[in-house]
Enzyme design. Structure first.
Site, PDB file in Angstrom:
ATOM      1  CG  ASP A 154      32.451  25.373  34.204  1.00 29.99           C
ATOM      2  OD1 ASP A 154      33.164  24.785  35.036  1.00 29.99           O
ATOM      3  OD2 ASP A 154      31.512  26.116  34.522  1.00 29.99           O
ATOM      4  CD  GLN A 206      41.364  32.832  40.571  1.00 31.81           C
ATOM      5  OE1 GLN A 206      40.182  32.668  40.805  1.00 31.81           O
ATOM      6  NE2 GLN A 206      41.914  34.044  40.543  1.00 31.81           N
ATOM      7  CD1 TRP A 255      41.518  27.024  45.934  1.00 24.77           C
ATOM      8  CD2 TRP A 255      41.140  24.823  46.040  1.00 24.77           C
ATOM      9  NE1 TRP A 255      40.956  26.645  44.741  1.00 24.77           N
ATOM     10  CE2 TRP A 255      40.706  25.300  44.780  1.00 24.77           C
ATOM     11  CE3 TRP A 255      41.004  23.450  46.335  1.00 24.77           C
ATOM     12  CZ2 TRP A 255      40.147  24.469  43.814  1.00 24.77           C
ATOM     13  CZ3 TRP A 255      40.441  22.632  45.361  1.00 24.77           C
ATOM     14  CH2 TRP A 255      40.019  23.141  44.127  1.00 24.77           C
ATOM     15  CG  MET A 256      47.170  27.208  43.275  1.00 23.80           C
ATOM     16  SD  MET A 256      48.988  27.175  43.208  1.00 23.80           S
ATOM     17  CE  MET A 256      49.298  25.405  43.093  1.00 23.80           C
ATOM     18  CG  ASN A 257      41.161  27.932  41.484  1.00 21.61           C
ATOM     19  OD1 ASN A 257      41.111  28.420  42.609  1.00 21.61           O
ATOM     20  ND2 ASN A 257      40.448  28.426  40.495  1.00 21.61           N
ATOM     21  CG  ASP A 258      41.789  29.087  37.216  1.00 23.26           C
ATOM     22  OD1 ASP A 258      41.512  27.991  37.723  1.00 23.26           O
ATOM     23  OD2 ASP A 258      40.953  29.805  36.658  1.00 23.26           O
ATOM     24  CD1 TRP A 260      37.986  27.842  43.745  1.00 24.48           C
ATOM     25  CD2 TRP A 260      35.923  28.257  44.483  1.00 24.48           C
ATOM     26  NE1 TRP A 260      37.517  28.962  43.099  1.00 24.48           N
ATOM     27  CE2 TRP A 260      36.260  29.240  43.539  1.00 24.48           C
ATOM     28  CE3 TRP A 260      34.659  28.324  45.099  1.00 24.48           C
ATOM     29  CZ2 TRP A 260      35.393  30.280  43.174  1.00 24.48           C
ATOM     30  CZ3 TRP A 260      33.791  29.355  44.744  1.00 24.48           C
ATOM     31  CH2 TRP A 260      34.163  30.322  43.790  1.00 24.48           C
ATOM     32  NE  ARG A 306      34.030  31.314  35.038  1.00 26.06           N
ATOM     33  CZ  ARG A 306      32.821  30.787  34.811  1.00 26.06           C
ATOM     34  NH1 ARG A 306      31.775  31.562  34.670  1.00 26.06           N
ATOM     35  NH2 ARG A 306      32.678  29.474  34.724  1.00 26.06           N
ATOM     36  CG  ASP A 307      38.217  33.086  33.497  1.00 29.28           C
ATOM     37  OD1 ASP A 307      38.094  33.653  34.609  1.00 29.28           O
ATOM     38  OD2 ASP A 307      37.795  31.935  33.270  1.00 29.28           O
TER      39      ASP A 307
HETATM   40  C1  FRU Z   1      38.476  28.173  36.298  1.00 27.70           C
HETATM   41  C2  FRU Z   1      37.702  29.247  37.041  1.00 27.70           C
HETATM   42  C3  FRU Z   1      37.658  30.541  36.277  1.00 27.70           C
HETATM   43  C4  FRU Z   1      37.402  31.540  37.351  1.00 27.70           C
HETATM   44  C5  FRU Z   1      38.208  30.976  38.501  1.00 27.70           C
HETATM   45  C6  FRU Z   1      37.603  31.200  39.851  1.00 27.70           C
HETATM   46  O1  FRU Z   1      38.957  27.178  37.147  1.00 27.70           O
HETATM   47  O2  FRU Z   1      36.395  28.784  37.328  1.00 27.70           O
HETATM   48  O3  FRU Z   1      36.703  30.560  35.234  1.00 27.70           O
HETATM   49  O4  FRU Z   1      37.830  32.828  36.999  1.00 27.70           O
HETATM   50  O5  FRU Z   1      38.331  29.596  38.270  1.00 27.70           O
HETATM   51  O6  FRU Z   1      38.446  30.742  40.863  1.00 27.70           O
END
Ligand code: FRU
Length: 536
Positions: free
Chosen positions: A233, A38, A19-22, A46, A145-146
């Site tokens: 979100d 991520q 899995w990959m995200n941000d 996730w 966050r972020d």
């Molecule tokens: C956005 C998010 C961020 C958080 C990260 C966690 O997709 O929810 O707000 O830092 O992903 O993986």
């Protein structure tokens, strides 16, 4: 599962598995573009989030490196979440990220390279004084966050912003620091918008109103506008807005309240989230990365063993013609993958026609197309009955109107049992002016049943004298499309079962009832990028 390997992309960034995200902390350092993301090292869903890491010299070919940051402290035990990099003038490299703590509190942390002379920046150190910032008074611990890349004020102090919410109001807090270790929360907020919910991955950066260059994040003053971006979100889309930054008042104000962040213009009208820009000092441009998730089922993701790709990095500029939009365009380096292109010039597509374009295989392609609608037909057409045309509530490629839809079908098998359209639809308003929408129709994109088949898109500004134009990057299971030089973009994930490899074809179509269109198309088959494991 071999059955699904064709869904992997040929030239989009993805890890070898899982899995990959941000996108996180993109930067250019000592000859390499660094990309962090991520990543779940343990599966295709996730969880257990760490920072994956890869480097490239050209945004095209990538080498995977060992993961850079893992949960090994109380303050990030639940995950090393999203963050950003800042390059300091003295050569230091700063990463700020959100740790989800042992108690799931979102805490901001500092990390830096163990060895600045290593251009690959393989090893990272977490500051022993972490965490450096906790949620402000009255903010819930899971709504903070972020952190962004820092920018420097004329006083020489650094500022960052962190997204949050209070009730249903999305907001961005600003912190000031001199050493990246101690921070002061500035009074007020950079910006807040009621009803928008949690702001994830806030981005904040300057754009030039009169040049074609990107700007370093700290640039301010004459000829500069500031763009704010929030990732909602609640609706999983990225919204940006052009406005003015008042560094003394610590506020950013949108030029046009109707285009405010969270309610106005989106980077992309398809799948594109948690994006982040950085200033590429090598080529003097600002680059946008966005996370493109899957739109098949979680079960399929687990079966195939991976989930998500990243967008092709996009060069980002203010659209000086509209002043409201940004222009997004795939980095020029991606054109190095173009193989011998084929031109189809001035093809007349009659109302109701579908025309195959003779290219062998188009599961990897770069397509550029221009359309001119028959002028007499446009003149003759009555005011459209549905002035409020909206891609998402329309019938897509098959619903006929006077002046649309017309455009391109990609990932279509020869019999068109599967096809994905990218099309324009023009309405004539009661004032006699034209309103153009740019849409995609995925309703026939796959014979599979567990995939998203929505129709979506948006209004696209078309200015006097402009032809209608689109560019489409096709890569097995992702289609990135850009209209009017990147003023509006749509990214989709599609999962054809027949329109794969040499059975993936391209067609021109015109489903307008009243107008023929003249189309010119160029198609380049695309080579694959090399995306390799490192020897580390
Ligand atoms: C956005 C998010 C961020 C958080 C990260 C966690 O997709 O929810 O707000 O830092 O992903 O993986």
């Amino acid at each position: 599962n071999n059955m699904l390997t064709w869904q992997r992309t040929g030239f989009h960034f993805q890890p070898e598995k899982n899995w990959m995200n941000d996108p996180n902390g993109p930067m250019y350092y000592k000859g390499f573009y660094h990309f962090f993301y991520q990543y779940n090292p343990n599966g295709a869903v996730w969880g257990d989030i760490v920072w994956g890491h890869a480097v490239s010299k050209d945004f095209v070919h990538w080498t995977h490196l060992p993961v850079a940051l893992v949960p090994d402290q109380w303050y990030d035990q639940n995950g090393v979440w999203s963050g950003s990099a800042t390059l300091l003038p003295d050569g230091q490299v700063i990463i700020l990220y959100t740790g989800s703590s042992n108690e799931s509190a979102q805490l901001q942390n500092l990390a830096y390279p163990a060895n600045l002379s290593d251009p690959l920046l393989v090893d990272w150190v977490k500051y022993p004084g972490n965490p450096i910032i906790g949620p402000p008074k009255g903010i819930y611990k899971k709504d903070f966050r972020d952190p962004t890349t820092a920018w420097r004020t004329s006083e020489g102090k650094w500022r960052i912003t962190v997204g949050s919410k209070a009730g249903r109001t999305g907001a961005a807090f600003v912190y000031e620091t001199e050493d990246f270790k101690t921070y002061r929360l500035l009074p007020g907020v950079l910006h807040a918008v009621p009803g928008t919910g949690m702001w994830e991955c806030v981005d904040f950066f300057p754009v030039s109103i009169n040049s074609k260059n990107g700007l370093d994040t700290s640039t301010n003053g004459k000829g500069v506008k500031h763009v704010m971006k929030v990732s909602l979100d609640d609706d999983r889309h990225d919204y940006y807005s052009v406005g003015t930054y008042d560094v003394i008042a610590n506020t950013w104000t949108p030029d046009n309240p109707q285009n405010d962040v969270g309610i106005g213009i989106r980077y992309d009208y398809g799948v594109f989230y948690a994006s982040k820009t950085f200033y590429d000092q090598k080529k003097g441009r600002r680059i946008l990365w966005g996370w493109i998730s899957e739109s098949d089922s979680e079960k399929s993701d687990v079966l195939k063993g991976w989930a998500s790709v990243q967008s092709i990095p996009r060069t980002l500029l203010l659209d000086q013609k509209t002043g409201t939009h940004l222009l997004q365009w795939p980095v020029e380096e991606i054109e190095s993958l173009r193989l011998d292109g084929k031109d189809f010039n001035n093809i007349k597509v009659e109302a109701g026609a579908v025309i195959p374009l003779d290219v062998e295989s188009s599961s990897q392609a770069d397509v550029v197309a221009e359309f001119e609608v028959d002028k007499a037909a446009v003149e003759a057409v009555e005011v459209s009955p549905n002035e409020e045309f909206n891609c998402a509530s329309s019938g897509g490629a098959s619903q006929r109107g006077s002046l649309g839809p017309f455009g391109i079908l990609v990932l279509a098998d020869p019999s068109r049992s599967e096809q994905t359209s990218l099309h324009f639809y023009i309405s004539k308003t009661s004032s006699g002016s034209l309103k153009t929408s740019f849409c995609t129709d995925q309703s026939r994109s796959s014979q599979a049943s567990d995939v998203n088949k929505q129709i979506y898109g948006s209004f696209v500004p078309v200015l006097q004298g402009e032809k209608l134009s689109m560019r489409i990057l096709v890569d097995h299971s992702i289609v990135e499309a850009f209209a009017q030089g990147g003023r509006t973009s749509i990214t989709s994930r599609v999962y054809p079962t027949r329109a794969i490899y040499h059975n993936a074809r391209i067609f021109l179509f015109n489903n307008a009832t009243d107008a023929s269109v003249l189309a010119s198309v160029k198609i380049w088959p695309m080579n694959s990028a090399s995306i390799q494991a490192s020897s580390h």
